[in-house]
Design an enzyme around this catalytic site. Structure first.
Site, PDB file in Angstrom:
ATOM      1  N   GLU A 180       0.926  -1.304   0.142  1.00  0.00           N
ATOM      2  CA  GLU A 180       0.422   0.369  -0.092  1.00  0.00           C
ATOM      3  C   GLU A 180       0.802   1.542  -0.197  1.00  0.00           C
ATOM      4  O   GLU A 180       1.684   1.337   0.593  1.00  0.00           O
ATOM      5  CB  GLU A 180      -0.877  -0.317   0.758  1.00  0.00           C
ATOM      6  N   CYS A 214       3.159   8.925   0.875  1.00  0.00           N
ATOM      7  CA  CYS A 214       4.351   7.680   2.253  1.00  0.00           C
ATOM      8  C   CYS A 214       4.509   6.181   0.797  1.00  0.00           C
ATOM      9  O   CYS A 214       2.849   5.967   0.597  1.00  0.00           O
ATOM     10  CB  CYS A 214       2.978   7.597   2.976  1.00  0.00           C
ATOM     11  N   CYS A 219       6.359  -6.972   6.577  1.00  0.00           N
ATOM     12  CA  CYS A 219       7.799  -5.372   7.383  1.00  0.00           C
ATOM     13  C   CYS A 219       9.121  -7.231   8.051  1.00  0.00           C
ATOM     14  O   CYS A 219       8.173  -8.314   8.808  1.00  0.00           O
ATOM     15  CB  CYS A 219       7.289  -5.008   8.412  1.00  0.00           C
ATOM     16  N   CYS A 266       6.928  -4.137  15.933  1.00  0.00           N
ATOM     17  CA  CYS A 266       6.705  -3.812  16.192  1.00  0.00           C
ATOM     18  C   CYS A 266       5.306  -4.919  16.577  1.00  0.00           C
ATOM     19  O   CYS A 266       4.287  -3.987  16.374  1.00  0.00           O
ATOM     20  CB  CYS A 266       6.510  -2.217  15.964  1.00  0.00           C
ATOM     21  N   CYS A 301       1.948  -2.521  15.247  1.00  0.00           N
ATOM     22  CA  CYS A 301       1.156  -1.920  13.891  1.00  0.00           C
ATOM     23  C   CYS A 301       1.165  -2.941  13.115  1.00  0.00           C
ATOM     24  O   CYS A 301       1.168  -4.155  13.681  1.00  0.00           O
ATOM     25  CB  CYS A 301       3.415  -1.704  13.873  1.00  0.00           C
ATOM     26  N   GLU A 313      10.242  -2.000   6.844  1.00  0.00           N
ATOM     27  CA  GLU A 313      11.955  -1.154   6.531  1.00  0.00           C
ATOM     28  C   GLU A 313      12.667  -0.526   6.551  1.00  0.00           C
ATOM     29  O   GLU A 313      13.595  -1.922   5.677  1.00  0.00           O
ATOM     30  CB  GLU A 313      12.242  -2.079   8.496  1.00  0.00           C
ATOM     31  N   HIS A 359      10.139   6.161  20.153  1.00  0.00           N
ATOM     32  CA  HIS A 359       9.014   5.693  20.863  1.00  0.00           C
ATOM     33  C   HIS A 359       9.385   5.865  22.207  1.00  0.00           C
ATOM     34  O   HIS A 359       7.958   5.455  23.214  1.00  0.00           O
ATOM     35  CB  HIS A 359       8.172   4.757  20.567  1.00  0.00           C
ATOM     36  N   CYS A 388      -0.706   6.469   9.774  1.00  0.00           N
ATOM     37  CA  CYS A 388       0.382   5.514   9.973  1.00  0.00           C
ATOM     38  C   CYS A 388       0.363   3.942  10.932  1.00  0.00           C
ATOM     39  O   CYS A 388      -0.725   3.767  12.145  1.00  0.00           O
ATOM     40  CB  CYS A 388       1.366   6.428  11.303  1.00  0.00           C
TER      41      CYS A 388
HETATM   42  N1  SAH Z   1       9.751   0.832   9.668  1.00  0.00           N
HETATM   43  C1  SAH Z   1      10.052   1.789   9.353  1.00  0.00           C
HETATM   44  C2  SAH Z   1       8.927   2.578   8.479  1.00  0.00           C
HETATM   45  C3  SAH Z   1       7.436   2.487   8.503  1.00  0.00           C
HETATM   46  S1  SAH Z   1       6.324   2.445  10.062  1.00  0.00           S
HETATM   47  C4  SAH Z   1       9.960   2.361  10.423  1.00  0.00           C
HETATM   48  O1  SAH Z   1       9.936   1.323  11.543  1.00  0.00           O
HETATM   49  O2  SAH Z   1       9.717   3.735  11.198  1.00  0.00           O
HETATM   50  C5  SAH Z   1       5.981   4.366   9.830  1.00  0.00           C
HETATM   51  C6  SAH Z   1       5.811   5.103  11.710  1.00  0.00           C
HETATM   52  O3  SAH Z   1       4.332   4.135  11.905  1.00  0.00           O
HETATM   53  C7  SAH Z   1       6.859   4.932  12.599  1.00  0.00           C
HETATM   54  O4  SAH Z   1       7.166   5.854  13.095  1.00  0.00           O
HETATM   55  C8  SAH Z   1       5.963   3.863  13.640  1.00  0.00           C
HETATM   56  O5  SAH Z   1       6.890   3.813  14.563  1.00  0.00           O
HETATM   57  C9  SAH Z   1       4.595   4.828  13.279  1.00  0.00           C
HETATM   58  N2  SAH Z   1       3.928   3.969  13.372  1.00  0.00           N
HETATM   59  C10 SAH Z   1       3.418   2.149  13.487  1.00  0.00           C
HETATM   60  N3  SAH Z   1       2.328   2.021  13.857  1.00  0.00           N
HETATM   61  C11 SAH Z   1       1.871   3.245  14.596  1.00  0.00           C
HETATM   62  C12 SAH Z   1       0.232   2.792  15.167  1.00  0.00           C
HETATM   63  N4  SAH Z   1      -1.101   2.030  14.780  1.00  0.00           N
HETATM   64  N5  SAH Z   1      -0.019   4.542  15.139  1.00  0.00           N
HETATM   65  C13 SAH Z   1       0.881   5.749  14.777  1.00  0.00           C
HETATM   66  N6  SAH Z   1       1.900   5.216  14.577  1.00  0.00           N
HETATM   67  C14 SAH Z   1       2.541   3.732  14.563  1.00  0.00           C
END
Ligand code: SAH
Length: 346
Positions: free
Chosen positions: A94, A107, A114, A118, A121, A166, A222, A339
């Site tokens: 996406e 974006c 991935c 996390c 996510c 990532e 975070h 995000c």
């Molecule tokens: N893997 C990379 C890029 C993808 S995530 C990274 O970790 O930076 C893009 C952003 O969205 C990251 O800052 C991630 O921590 C955040 N993110 C992931 N899940 C989220 C959620 N449920 N709510 C808000 N931000 C989130």
């Protein structure tokens, strides 16, 4: 269907020129093909009408043109657009277009699924299926640029690698895609309009510094407390904060570019005074700014957006230490485009 033929878009202009020379043809045919592929967006050799019929048949025999297809496009009531993009092997990633009054941001995804895990996510649930190649990344950008012109009457202004995946676990292809995005042959976009967001792979941050990249770096932090961070981002056990800090120092020393920390505040996880203190300390490592991202709920009851009081406590204290802090309200929530919500639900 999978094909054993070579993907012609993996060849550079120079390689295409050599290919034609080796076939006893004029090298400039290579330029013509390159332009069809990259300036005119041809999806088949039949379209390449300034080549002879024989040449087209010959190319068809040796190569395929792998291109992405926007399978489904959803538009949010706030103007955000989400594309479900089908790859040549039918996998789906996406990408999102986020319009604001002053910019249009793409974006984009760097992996199908991935590599990381996390806990907060949605993409992490998919696991990693494969890396995207450079063209698949570039094509997502092209598709969004087209939509930006069509729906917002302006070209794309910024790109963030914050979609699925990532990016630093697919570094060579991300770099190749960015080279194309920034080159005059591609979109001619300034590198400072591009941000690569990583969960923080120390070795790769150092590599980026050595490569003297000119785009921006964002780190999804975070928490600045190892124990907390490991709980929500388990790979922090392998790459603890001390290693991240060392890599960031190296980054700043080489590039003189500040870093952006992305940070979500959750109730009962990182909303205490000790969490704020740790973040402030971490912010003193190198020049930085902090983006506080609104949490987009996924179906895990242990993660709840912290109260406005906690968010304000963070902001007040960061600012009193002269740390720049922005609040990032989420966009496109109604279509699962925000995000952490990209999970091929469609
Ligand atoms: N893997 C990379 C890029 C993808 S995530 C990274 O970790 O930076 C893009 C952003 O969205 C990251 O800052 C991630 O921590 C955040 N993110 C992931 N899940 C989220 C959620 N449920 N709510 C808000 N931000 C989130």
């Amino acid at each position: 269907m999978k094909s054993s033929k070579k993907d012609i878009r993996a060849l550079s202009r120079e390689q295409l020129r050599s290919f034609f020379k080796e076939q006893g043809e004029k090298a400039f045919r290579g330029n013509q093909v390159y332009e069809w592929l990259w300036n005119k967006g041809a999806h088949s050799f039949e379209e390449m009408t300034n080549l002879s019929k024989d040449t087209r048949v010959f190319l068809n025999h040796h190569f395929v043109i792998n291109h992405i297809k926007v399978d489904q496009m959803q538009q949010s009531k706030d103007g955000t657009i989400k594309n479900a993009v089908k790859l040549h092997d039918d996998l789906i990633v996406e990408s999102v277009l986020i319009p604001t009054p002053t910019r249009t941001t793409a974006c984009v995804s760097s992996q199908v699924g991935c590599s990381l895990d996390c806990k907060f996510c949605a993409t992490a649930r998919l696991k990693r299926m494969r890396n995207l190649n450079a063209d698949e990344i570039f094509d997502q950008v092209l598709a969004i640029d087209k939509e930006s012109r069509l729906y917002h009457n302006r070209p794309l202004s910024n790109i963030v690698f914050m979609g699925m995946g990532e990016p630093l676990m697919n570094y060579p292809n991300v770099i190749k895609a960015i080279d194309k995005i920034t080159s005059e042959d591609g979109l001619g976009m300034a590198p400072r309009r591009i941000t690569v967001s990583t969960s923080g792979v120390p070795k790769m941050i150092k590599k980026m510094a050595d490569d003297e990249v000119r785009f921006n770096l964002a780190v999804s932090l975070h928490s600045a407390i190892d124990e907390v961070r490991t709980r929500i981002m388990p790979f922090n056990k392998t790459f603890p904060l001390q290693d991240l800090a060392e890599a960031l120092r190296y980054w700043y020393q080489k590039t003189k570019k500040r870093v952006t920390y992305e940070y979500v505040i959750w109730k009962g996880i990182n909303d205490q005074q000790k969490d704020i203190d740790a973040l402030i300390n971490f912010c003193h490592i190198i020049p930085c700014k902090v983006n506080l991202i609104e949490y987009n709920a996924i179906d895990d009851p242990s993660f709840i957006q912290a109260s406005e009081t906690s968010v304000q406590a963070y902001i007040r204290q960061l600012e009193s230490h002269h740390i720049v802090v922005n609040i990032r309200r989420s966009r496109g929530k109604d279509i699962d485009a925000a995000c952490g919500q990209l999970a091929n639900k469609g």
